[in-house]
Motif scaffolding. Structure first.
Motif, mmCIF file in Angstrom:
data_model
loop_
_atom_site.group_PDB
_atom_site.id
_atom_site.type_symbol
_atom_site.label_atom_id
_atom_site.label_comp_id
_atom_site.label_asym_id
_atom_site.label_seq_id
_atom_site.Cartn_x
_atom_site.Cartn_y
_atom_site.Cartn_z
ATOM 1 N N ILE A 92 0.787 -1.274 0.073
ATOM 2 C CA ILE A 92 0.012 -0.095 -0.072
ATOM 3 C C ILE A 92 0.853 1.390 -0.137
ATOM 4 C CG2 ILE A 92 -1.943 -1.125 1.257
ATOM 5 C CD1 ILE A 92 -1.044 0.318 3.612
ATOM 6 N N ALA A 98 -1.691 1.586 -6.076
ATOM 7 C CA ALA A 98 -2.906 2.663 -6.190
ATOM 8 C C ALA A 98 -3.580 2.711 -7.712
ATOM 9 C CB ALA A 98 -2.445 4.142 -5.815
ATOM 10 N N ILE A 142 -2.566 6.393 0.257
ATOM 11 C CA ILE A 142 -3.219 5.763 -0.922
ATOM 12 C C ILE A 142 -4.630 5.787 -1.010
ATOM 13 C CG2 ILE A 142 -3.714 3.543 0.258
ATOM 14 C CD1 ILE A 142 -2.643 1.866 -1.929
ATOM 15 N N HIS A 145 -5.580 8.808 -3.342
ATOM 16 C CA HIS A 145 -5.388 8.385 -4.755
ATOM 17 C C HIS A 145 -6.632 7.779 -5.366
ATOM 18 C CE1 HIS A 145 -0.946 9.014 -4.114
ATOM 19 N NE2 HIS A 145 -0.912 8.829 -5.313
ATOM 20 N N VAL A 146 -7.476 7.092 -4.432
ATOM 21 C CA VAL A 146 -8.361 6.221 -4.985
ATOM 22 C C VAL A 146 -9.810 6.682 -4.185
ATOM 23 C CG1 VAL A 146 -6.804 4.385 -5.014
ATOM 24 C CG2 VAL A 146 -8.226 4.586 -3.329
#
Length: 335
Positions: A92, A98, A142, A145-146
């Motif tokens: 991660i 990611a 992370i 990012h998502v």
């Protein structure tokens, strides 16, 4: 200790097996959902540090009924397959992980990111709290990012001296940050869960995983927050007050008088780190020296022998000057 010893000591461990959950931690996420309605409108969910899969099971059941529901589990460790859950075996802290998550969702961001990961605790609270803070920040990095704007992020946190620093960092990215303690989490444990809702990153913020953890120059004295910069978040308990107490022992005898029947774990671990030790113990070789032709040499075989066993026969009986603590010129005579 028999097979039922842990069933007596941990009621949620017993209930998890009886209800088909892979881990007792499933009750923690269920109780968090009861309080915060985490799964409302969620179709894409990411479970970081997912193994052995207790939280992934809950996410699959709660989001699987919704149209297009998808659950993605991410962990470095291999995990047994789960229906309705796609697995990524990755780190991660890496940008490639990611990108793989975004690719799986076909470019769409996730509605919910959860992380129940924790380090192997040492019992040294300062060390454990620091390692957990590093893991939480990696999960947060992370997640930036998502996660979609307005999304939710839930992660395990160890409440310690510098926990206000973590709260202030989370508060930068989320409109609401709370500290929640589920009923299934032991009172004797310093663990809790940061429930962050309303993802709203600062204007101009660009996610970056080049430095996913705290810098090595982290100074606890410098990072002590006070005054208007110190963030104190609400503390909330989750779960019915009449529910089982995770710190109590409950009898195995059932209320209806029927006999208790042992239930094996839903899913045994896959390649656990203690597997080799268990194998050696079954063979009676865990604490014994292993000959080179039989396998790896035990650490005891490589330790230096006591000094008196290394003396030549002609030196026996002669005085020997040795360095003894507090008495550097102590003269000792062997019999």
């Amino acid at each position: 200790m028999g097979r039922t010893s842990k069933d007596k000591r941990d009621v949620y461990y017993r209930l998890a097996k009886e209800n088909g959950w892979r881990a007792r931690s499933a009750f923690k996420l269920l109780q968090l959902d009861e309080e915060f309605q985490l799964f409302q409108g969620v179709t894409r969910a990411v479970d970081l540090c997912a193994a052995p899969g207790g939280w992934s099971q809950v996410l699959s059941q709660k989001t699987g009924g919704q149209e297009g529901g998808q659950v993605l589990a991410v962990d470095l460790q291999a995990m047994a397959p789960l229906p309705g859950v796609t697995q990524i075996q990755g780190d991660i802290t890496q940008l490639s992980t990611a990108k793989e998550i975004i690719q799986h969702f076909q470019g769409c961001p996730a509605d919910l990111v959860v992380c129940d990961g924790a380090p192997d605790v040492t019992g040294l609270h300062d060390v454990d709290e620091y390692m957990q803070a590093q893991l939480l920040l990696a999960a947060l990095n992370i997640a930036t990012h998502v996660l979609k704007p307005g999304g939710c992020f839930v992660a395990k946190i160890f409440r310690g001296r510098d926990v206000t620093l973590l709260y202030s960092q989370l508060r930068i990215f989320f409109s609401s940050v709370l500290c929640a303690k589920p009923k299934s989490s032991r009172n004797s444990s310093i663990e809790a869960f940061a429930v962050c809702q309303g993802y709203d990153p600062p204007e101009g913020f660009k996610p970056d995983l080049s430095k996913p953890l705290l810098d090595h120059s982290y100074d606890p004295d410098f990072n002590q927050l006070d005054g208007p910069t110190r963030v104190i978040v609400p503390f909330v308990t989750c779960g019915d007050l009449s529910a089982y107490d995770s710190d109590c022992s409950y009898p195995l005898d059932l209320q209806d008088g029927s006999k208790y029947r042992y239930t094996p774990p839903t899913q045994p671990p896959i390649s656990p780190p203690y597997q080799e030790a268990c194998t050696l113990k079954k063979m009676g070789r865990l604490a014994k020296e292993v000959r080179p032709e039989d396998g790896p040499i035990s650490r005891a075989a490589t330790m230096p022998q006591p000094l008196d066993t290394q003396l030549a026969p002609e030196m026996e009986g002669l005085p020997l000057i040795s360095a003894s603590p507090g008495c550097p010129n102590y003269v000792h005579s062997f019999p």
